[in-house]
Design an enzyme around this catalytic site. Structure first.
Site, PDB file in Angstrom:
ATOM      1  N   LYS A   1       0.979  -1.170   0.064  1.00  0.00           N
ATOM      2  CA  LYS A   1       0.113  -0.031   0.143  1.00  0.00           C
ATOM      3  C   LYS A   1       0.919   1.208  -0.010  1.00  0.00           C
ATOM      4  CE  LYS A   1      -1.871   3.093   2.107  1.00  0.00           C
ATOM      5  NZ  LYS A   1      -1.721   4.453   1.729  1.00  0.00           N
TER       6      LYS A   1
ATOM      7  N   CYS B   1      13.862  10.438   6.339  1.00  0.00           N
ATOM      8  CA  CYS B   1      13.516  10.240   8.070  1.00  0.00           C
ATOM      9  C   CYS B   1      15.044  10.570   8.604  1.00  0.00           C
ATOM     10  CB  CYS B   1      12.969   9.203   8.031  1.00  0.00           C
ATOM     11  SG  CYS B   1      14.275   7.621   7.292  1.00  0.00           S
TER      12      CYS B   1
ATOM     13  N   GLU C   1       9.160   1.648  10.746  1.00  0.00           N
ATOM     14  CA  GLU C   1      10.336   2.762  10.726  1.00  0.00           C
ATOM     15  C   GLU C   1       9.761   3.911  10.734  1.00  0.00           C
ATOM     16  OE1 GLU C   1      13.183  -0.366   9.867  1.00  0.00           O
ATOM     17  OE2 GLU C   1      13.431   1.743  10.602  1.00  0.00           O
TER      18      GLU C   1
END
Ligand SMILES: NC(=O)c1ccc[n+]([C@@H]2O[C@H](COP(=O)([O-])OP(=O)(O)OC[C@H]3O[C@@H](n4cnc5c(N)ncnc54)[C@H](O)[C@@H]3O)[C@@H](O)[C@H]2O)c1
Ligand SMILES: N/C(=C\C=C\C=O)C(=O)O
Length: 480
Positions: free
Chosen positions: A172, A282, A248
Site C-alpha cells: 500500500k 527520515c 520505521e
C-alpha cells in the site's frame, strides 16, 4: 490501477494525484475498497499454499533478480514517474531512488541464499543424545505500508526481503505517490511472479486500504514506514490480531560538529544531510550542534550552502531541490517556520516561499531555511518538521553536545564530525539512535541493521535483521 491476484483492477472509485511542481492533476488513481483488500489477502493465502509455497529458493531468487532486471530495463520510466509524483530532482531520482529499487531486490535475493539455520547436538541422560535443528518458515501474508518521500526505495526495502523469505505481500503506497508502485506491479507481472505473491492496493490510511489491511484477520504481519503517530494507530489496529510488526518511524536527527573536524567536509556533509530531497528523508538532520569556537564561521558557511541551492524544475540537470510533496505539507513546514520566528529565532536564511513568476508558483516550493537562537525546548527542536530546514546551536563541551543531541523523543540517526579517532568512537556510541554516521551521512550498506529507538521505530531491518523479521524459525528435536 490496483494489482490483485495477478490482474490490474480499477474499482471505478478514483482520487486525483496532484503534481507538487505546478499543482496540475497528474492522473486518477483507483482506490481499493475493502472487498479488493479481502481478495488480495485470499489470493496471497492461495499462493502460499500453491506454486510460491512450493517454489525452490533458487527459483525464488532468480525471479527477484528478474524483478531488478525489469526495473533497470524501464529505468527512465521509473525515474520520470517518481519525479512526477514527488517533484524530486532528476539527480536524486536517478542516483538514489530508482537504483536502490533494483539494488534492494538483488541484495536480499543474494543474502537469503547464504542464510544459515541452527543445529545443536543435545546430550541426554541415556547417552544417545538428540539433534535440535531449526528451519525458517515465512510469516505468511505481509502488509507493506510505505510513505511518500522515497516511494520505490522504501517500498522495495520491505518487499524484497519479505518475498526473499517466501512471504506473499500486499503493498500500500502513499496516496501521494502511486506511480512507481504501479510500474513495479507491471514488472512483477511481466517477469512472471505468480499471481497472489505481489498485490498492490491504492488508497489512504484511516477508512481506506491502509486501515483495511492493518485490521485484516488474514494479514499475518505488518511492516510500516511513516510517521510515529501513524505507527501508534497501526499498532492499536493490529493489537487484537497479535500481528508481527516492524516500524520505521519519524526522526529528529542531530549533527554534532567539533572544532577538530575537517571544516569544509563538515559543512558540505551537514548541508547535504539537511537539504537532500528537500529535507524529506527520515534520516535528515534538523538539529545541528556546533562547537562554539567555529559556530559563527559554520553558520555563515551553511548560509552560503543554503543560498547556493538551485530550487527549480525537477528535470533541469542542475536542480538541487524541487518542491515538498504537497501544499498541505508545505503549510505544515511553514507553520514551523512561523513558530520559530514567534519564539524569537534568528532567521539566518529562508523562512518563506520562493517566487518564480511561472507555473511553479502553483507548486509546493519552499525556501531552504536556517535558524539560530532558540532553546532546546523550542517547538522546532522537539518536533519532526520533515522539510528543508535546520536550527544551529553552539556547545562548549562534548558532554553538553551529547546531552543535547540525545535530548529528543526520537532516536533514528545522528552524524558526528571530528578528526579525533577516540572522540569519534566515544561520541558515536553514546548517541541514542539506530544509526550513527561519522564524517559521512547516508552512506548505506544494506547488510547493516537499520531502524530507530524511542519514537523512531520498533525493530531493525537490513541484512540478516530483515530475514529474521520476515521468517518464523521452527525448532525440530530428533531423539537419537
Ligand atoms: N524511519 C524510516 O525509515 C522512515 C523512512 C521514511 C519516512 N519516515 C517517516 O514518514 C513520515 C513521512 O511519510 P508519510 O507522511 O507518508 O507518513 P504517514 O504516516 O502519513 O503515511 C505513511 C503511510 O501510512 C499510510 N497510513 C496513514 N495512516 C494510516 C492508518 N491509520 N492505517 C494504515 N495506514 C495508514 C499512508 O497512507 C501512507 O501510505 C515522516 O515522519 C518520516 O520521518 C520514516
Ligand atoms: N531505509 C532506508 C532509508 C530510509 C529513509 C527515510 O526517509 C534505506 O536507505 O534503506
Amino acid at each position: 490501477m490496483n494489482y490483485v491476484d495477478g490482474e490490474f483492477v480499477d474499482t471505478g472509485n478514483c482520487f486525483e494525484n496532484i503534481s507538487p511542481v505546478d499543482g496540475t492533476v497528474i492522473n486518477q488513481v483507483s482506490e481499493a475498497d475493502r472487498a479488493l483488500v479481502d481478495r488480495a489477502v485470499a489470493s496471497g493465502r492461495a499462493a502460499l499454499e500453491g506454486e510460491w509455497g512450493k517454489m525452490t529458493l533458487a527459483k525464488r531468487c532468480e525471479l527477484l533478480h528478474n524483478v531488478a532486471d525489469g526495473i533497470e530495463a524501464r529505468f527512465d520510466e521509473f525515474v520520470a514517474a517518481e519525479m512526477a509524483d514527488t517533484g524530486k530532482s532528476f539527480f536524486q531520482a536517478r542516483t538514489i531512488d530508482i537504483p536502490r529499487g533494483a539494488a534492494n531486490f538483488r541484495a536480499f535475493a543474494d543474502m537469503v541464499k547464504s542464510q544459515p539455520s541452527e543445529c545443536f547436538h543435545t546430550d541426554t541422560p541415556d547417552g544417545r543424545g538428540a539433534l535440535n535443528y531449526s528451519v525458517n518458515k515465512p510469516l505468511g501474508v505481509v502488509a507493506v505500508i510505505a510513505p511518500w518521500n522515497l516511494p520505490l526505495l522504501l517500498m522495495t526495502w520491505k518487499l524484497a526481503p519479505a518475498m526473499a523469505a517466501g512471504n506473499v505481500v500486499i503493498a500500500k503506497p502513499s496516496e501521494e505517490t502511486p506511480a512507481t508502485a504501479t510500474l513495479l506491479a507491471e514488472v512483477m507481472h511481466s517477469v512472471g511472479i505468480p499471481k497472489g505473491v505481489f498485490n498492490l492496493v491504492h488508497g489512504f490510511g484511516p477508512g481506506s486500504a491502509g486501515e483495511f489491511l492493518t485490521a485484516h484477520e488474514g494479514v499475518d504481519a505488518i511492516t510500516f514506514t511513516g510517521e510515529s503517530r501513524t505507527g501508534s494507530a497501526i499498532m492499536k489496529a493490529a493489537a487484537d490480531g497479535v500481528k508481527s510488526l516492524s516500524f520505521e518511524l519519524g526522526g529528529k536527527n542531530a549533527a554534532i560538529i567539533f572544532a577538530d573536524s575537517d571544516f569544509d567536509e563538515a559543512v558540505a556533509g551537514t548541508a547535504r544531510s539537511v537539504f537532500t530531497n528537500g529535507g524529506q528523508v527520515c534520516l535528515c538532520t534538523e538539529r545541528v550542534y556546533v562547537e562554539r569556537s567555529i559556530f559563527d564561521k559554520f553558520v555563515a558557511a551553511m548560509k552560503v550552502k543554503a543560498e547556493a541551492l538551485k530550487i527549480g524544475w525537477p528535470l533541469d540537470e542542475d536542480t538541487d531541490m524541487g518542491p515538498v510533496i504537497s501544499h498541505k505539507h508545505r503549510d505544515k513546514v511553514l507553520s514551523y517556520y512561523a513558530s520559530a520566528r514567534d519564539e524569537g529565532a534568528t532567521v539566518v536564511t529562508g523562512g518563506g516561499i520562493p517566487e518564480f513568476a511561472d507555473d511553479r508558483d502553483n507548486g509546493a516550493f519552499i525556501q531552504p531555511t536556517i535558524f539560530t537562537g532558540l532553546s532546546e525546548q523550542a517547538k522546532i527542536q522537539r518536533e519532526e518538521v520533515f522539510g528543508p530546514l535546520c536550527h544551529i546551536t553552539p556547545f562548549d563541551t562534548e558532554a553538553q553536545a551529547v546531552a543535547m543531541a540525545n535530548g529528543s523523543d526520537y532516536g533514528l540517526a545522528a552524524t558526528v564530525w571530528t578528526t579525533n579517532l577516540q572522540r569519534a568512537h566515544r561520541v558515536a556510541q553514546q548517541m541514542e539512535v539506530g544509526i550513527a554516521w561519522v564524517n559521512s551521512w547516508y552512506l548505506r550498506d544494506l547488510r547493516t541493521p537499520f531502524g530507530g529507538v524511542k519514537l523512531s521505530g520498533v525493530g531493525r531491518e537490513g541484512g540478516v535483521h530483515s530475514l529474521a523479521f520476515y521468517a518464523e524459525p521452527m525448532n525440530i528435536c530428533i531423539k537419537l
